[in-house]
Write a protein that holds these residues in place. Structure first.
Motif, PDB file in Angstrom:
ATOM      1  N   TRP A   1      40.877  -3.135  42.003  1.00 25.33           N
ATOM      2  CA  TRP A   1      40.663  -2.855  43.640  1.00 25.33           C
ATOM      3  C   TRP A   1      41.002  -4.185  44.267  1.00 25.33           C
ATOM      4  O   TRP A   1      41.614  -4.368  45.156  1.00 25.33           O
ATOM      5  CB  TRP A   1      39.227  -2.434  43.703  1.00 25.33           C
ATOM      6  CG  TRP A   1      39.184  -0.968  43.707  1.00 25.33           C
ATOM      7  CD1 TRP A   1      38.423  -0.177  42.492  1.00 25.33           C
ATOM      8  CD2 TRP A   1      39.749   0.013  44.271  1.00 25.33           C
ATOM      9  NE1 TRP A   1      38.550   1.018  42.652  1.00 25.33           N
ATOM     10  CE2 TRP A   1      39.168   1.453  43.807  1.00 25.33           C
ATOM     11  CE3 TRP A   1      40.437   0.146  45.509  1.00 25.33           C
ATOM     12  CZ2 TRP A   1      39.651   2.632  44.255  1.00 25.33           C
ATOM     13  CZ3 TRP A   1      40.655   1.451  46.032  1.00 25.33           C
ATOM     14  CH2 TRP A   1      40.433   2.414  45.474  1.00 25.33           C
TER      15      TRP A   1
ATOM     16  N   SER B   1      34.553  -6.264  46.479  1.00 22.79           N
ATOM     17  CA  SER B   1      34.781  -4.911  45.874  1.00 22.79           C
ATOM     18  C   SER B   1      33.535  -4.624  45.013  1.00 22.79           C
ATOM     19  O   SER B   1      33.016  -5.452  44.517  1.00 22.79           O
ATOM     20  CB  SER B   1      35.975  -4.960  45.053  1.00 22.79           C
ATOM     21  OG  SER B   1      36.223  -3.535  44.515  1.00 22.79           O
TER      22      SER B   1
ATOM     23  N   SER C   1      43.795   0.711  57.452  1.00 19.31           N
ATOM     24  CA  SER C   1      43.103   1.965  56.870  1.00 19.31           C
ATOM     25  C   SER C   1      43.054   2.774  58.290  1.00 19.31           C
ATOM     26  O   SER C   1      43.696   3.962  58.162  1.00 19.31           O
ATOM     27  CB  SER C   1      42.137   2.032  56.090  1.00 19.31           C
ATOM     28  OG  SER C   1      41.524   3.354  55.926  1.00 19.31           O
TER      29      SER C   1
ATOM     30  N   THR D   1      46.330  -0.794  48.328  1.00 21.35           N
ATOM     31  CA  THR D   1      45.603   0.186  48.794  1.00 21.35           C
ATOM     32  C   THR D   1      45.077  -0.055  49.982  1.00 21.35           C
ATOM     33  O   THR D   1      45.136  -1.492  50.696  1.00 21.35           O
ATOM     34  CB  THR D   1      44.206  -0.025  47.780  1.00 21.35           C
ATOM     35  OG1 THR D   1      43.517   1.086  48.391  1.00 21.35           O
ATOM     36  CG2 THR D   1      43.319  -1.252  48.037  1.00 21.35           C
TER      37      THR D   1
ATOM     38  N   ALA E   1      41.806   0.546  50.988  1.00 20.01           N
ATOM     39  CA  ALA E   1      40.470   0.389  50.872  1.00 20.01           C
ATOM     40  C   ALA E   1      39.919  -0.768  51.568  1.00 20.01           C
ATOM     41  O   ALA E   1      40.413  -2.002  51.327  1.00 20.01           O
ATOM     42  CB  ALA E   1      39.980   0.717  49.538  1.00 20.01           C
TER      43      ALA E   1
ATOM     44  N   LYS F   1      43.608  -4.605  47.237  1.00 19.41           N
ATOM     45  CA  LYS F   1      43.278  -4.967  48.374  1.00 19.41           C
ATOM     46  C   LYS F   1      43.715  -6.139  48.915  1.00 19.41           C
ATOM     47  O   LYS F   1      44.474  -6.323  50.096  1.00 19.41           O
ATOM     48  CB  LYS F   1      41.817  -4.932  48.537  1.00 19.41           C
ATOM     49  CG  LYS F   1      41.080  -3.732  48.300  1.00 19.41           C
ATOM     50  CD  LYS F   1      39.555  -4.082  48.455  1.00 19.41           C
ATOM     51  CE  LYS F   1      38.736  -2.836  48.433  1.00 19.41           C
ATOM     52  NZ  LYS F   1      37.181  -3.180  48.502  1.00 19.41           N
TER      53      LYS F   1
ATOM     54  N   SER G   1      30.829   0.192  49.355  1.00 18.47           N
ATOM     55  CA  SER G   1      31.829   1.107  49.895  1.00 18.47           C
ATOM     56  C   SER G   1      32.800   0.186  50.713  1.00 18.47           C
ATOM     57  O   SER G   1      32.548  -0.997  50.993  1.00 18.47           O
ATOM     58  CB  SER G   1      30.852   2.033  50.982  1.00 18.47           C
ATOM     59  OG  SER G   1      30.481   1.180  52.161  1.00 18.47           O
ATOM     60  N   SER G   2      33.719   0.915  51.153  1.00 19.17           N
ATOM     61  CA  SER G   2      34.822   0.303  52.060  1.00 19.17           C
ATOM     62  C   SER G   2      34.328  -0.566  53.199  1.00 19.17           C
ATOM     63  O   SER G   2      34.635  -1.755  53.435  1.00 19.17           O
ATOM     64  CB  SER G   2      36.063   0.926  52.141  1.00 19.17           C
ATOM     65  OG  SER G   2      36.723   1.482  51.273  1.00 19.17           O
TER      66      SER G   2
END
Length: 160
Positions: A73, A136, A92, A114, A116, A77, A139-140
């Protein structure tokens, strides 16, 4: 704000306009990363924290709780933030508002990027984006907020 901007997009854009560094070096990366880690520890958050300049890791900390997946992640990211020079949370929201998923149809490889939330650009006034700060494990939205709140605190007193 345009007609299509949500209050959340406006808020995320304000984060990026507000949180600009005068300078940023390896010592700053250590101090900022340590500040994020201490904030996460105090809140009881199990997160992984990473500050990097493309492939050069300037700070890394993994607190108890995250799984090995957090490595992927963080890599994805931070790659997204460094490519677009914007936070993953903002990207996002903007792509969702347009009804467009850049991870579909071959534009962005989902194994490399990603959307996220949790990665934020280190933007230096007069220079541009020099690094990405990524969290990470939450939650996002919470990953993003941990990073933003910590950067805000750091910029108020970078000597701490």
């Amino acid at each position: 704000m345009t007609e299509t901007d949500s209050p959340r997009i406006t808020e995320l854009r304000q984060h990026e306009e507000e949180l600009v560094f005068a300078s940023f070096d390896h010592h700053d990366a250590w101090r900022l990363g340590s500040l994020i880690a201490n904030r996460a520890i105090a809140a009881g958050h199990g997160v992984a924290i990473d500050i990097r300049r493309h492939n050069l890791v300037l700070f890394r900390c993994v607190l108890p709780g995250p799984t090995a997946d957090q490595e992927e992640w963080i890599r994805r990211k931070s790659a997204t933030t460094l490519r677009f020079e914007r936070s993953t949370a903002l990207l996002s929201e903007e792509f969702a508002a347009k009804g467009f998923d850049p991870l579909q149809g071959g534009w962005l490889a989902p194994e490399d990027y990603t959307l996220a939330g949790g990665s934020f650009p280190v933007r230096v006034r007069g220079t541009g984006v020099v690094a990405a700060v990524t969290a990470s494990g939450l939650s996002s939205d919470d990953d993003h907020q941990l990073v933003v709140d910590s950067i805000r605190t750091f910029l108020k007193d970078p000597a701490e």
